[in-house]
Design a protein around this motif. Structure first.
Motif, PDB file in Angstrom:
ATOM      1  N   UNK A 156       0.828  -1.208   0.000  1.00 49.79           N
ATOM      2  CA  UNK A 156       0.000   0.000   0.000  1.00 49.79           C
ATOM      3  C   UNK A 156       0.864   1.261   0.000  1.00 49.79           C
ATOM      4  N   UNK A 157       1.931   1.266   0.810  1.00 47.44           N
ATOM      5  CA  UNK A 157       2.857   2.411   0.823  1.00 47.44           C
ATOM      6  C   UNK A 157       3.514   2.587  -0.534  1.00 47.44           C
ATOM      7  N   UNK A 158       3.948   1.476  -1.135  1.00 50.31           N
ATOM      8  CA  UNK A 158       4.588   1.546  -2.452  1.00 50.31           C
ATOM      9  C   UNK A 158       3.610   2.040  -3.515  1.00 50.31           C
ATOM     10  N   UNK A 159       2.356   1.575  -3.453  1.00 46.65           N
ATOM     11  CA  UNK A 159       1.351   2.011  -4.426  1.00 46.65           C
ATOM     12  C   UNK A 159       1.159   3.516  -4.331  1.00 46.65           C
ATOM     13  N   UNK A 160       0.971   4.037  -3.136  1.00 51.43           N
ATOM     14  CA  UNK A 160       0.799   5.488  -2.955  1.00 51.43           C
ATOM     15  C   UNK A 160       2.030   6.232  -3.436  1.00 51.43           C
ATOM     16  N   UNK A 161       3.209   5.714  -3.075  1.00 50.02           N
ATOM     17  CA  UNK A 161       4.450   6.373  -3.464  1.00 50.02           C
ATOM     18  C   UNK A 161       4.641   6.348  -4.990  1.00 50.02           C
ATOM     19  N   UNK A 162       4.349   5.212  -5.618  1.00 48.92           N
ATOM     20  CA  UNK A 162       4.493   5.114  -7.076  1.00 48.92           C
ATOM     21  C   UNK A 162       3.569   6.087  -7.796  1.00 48.92           C
TER      22      UNK A 162
END
Length: 144
Positions: free
Chosen positions: A7-13
């Motif tokens: 979820x953190x990676x998705x938001x960051x991407x």
């Protein structure tokens, strides 16, 4: 990888690519992120085309390279492209919406290998790509 990291990676991407000038210029957007696999979309506008009102190969290569690089990022690894190969199967007409699915084939500590397919919403295949990537670091710091 835990759901919270994905979820953190998705938001960051999404933020990373929203603020990337080249990706913004091409109007590429992040649709779906899973560990090792990313789906991007790009509608073929006039700026993506050549004299024949077909998508320019460079625009398609940029989409595929971005999808494969994003798949590497989904493993929390920043990368740069080492090599890239693209097969153009059919011309992509003006107005077509492309769905680029990039996935990691090899997740090494120093290099990564990826593949990508560019299809339309009906699943018609237009291009296939593969690439190798050099790992330059972590995208996000590990949570403790």
């Amino acid at each position: 990888m835990t759901d919270s990291i994905v979820n953190r990676l998705t938001k960051h991407l999404r933020l990373f690519y929203k603020e990337n000038p080249y990706v913004e210029l091409l109007h590429i957007w992040v649709d779906k992120v899973e560990e090792g696999s990313v789906t991007l979309e790009m509608k073929i506008d006039r700026k993506h085309t050549n004299f024949y009102e077909m998508s320019h190969g460079g625009a398609l290569m940029s989409l595929a390279d971005t999808a494969m690089g994003a798949a590497c990022l989904s493993h929390n690894k920043k990368v740069v492209t080492l090599s890239f190969n693209m097969s153009f199967i059919k011309g992509v007409p003006l107005g077509e919406k492309l769905i680029a699915t990039g996935h990691v084939v090899h997740n090494g500590s120093r290099t990564m290998m990826c593949e990508c397919e560019l299809k339309n919403e009906d699943g018609k295949l237009f291009c296939k790509a593969s690439g190798s990537f050099f790992v330059i670091g972590k995208l996000l710091a590990e949570s403790k």
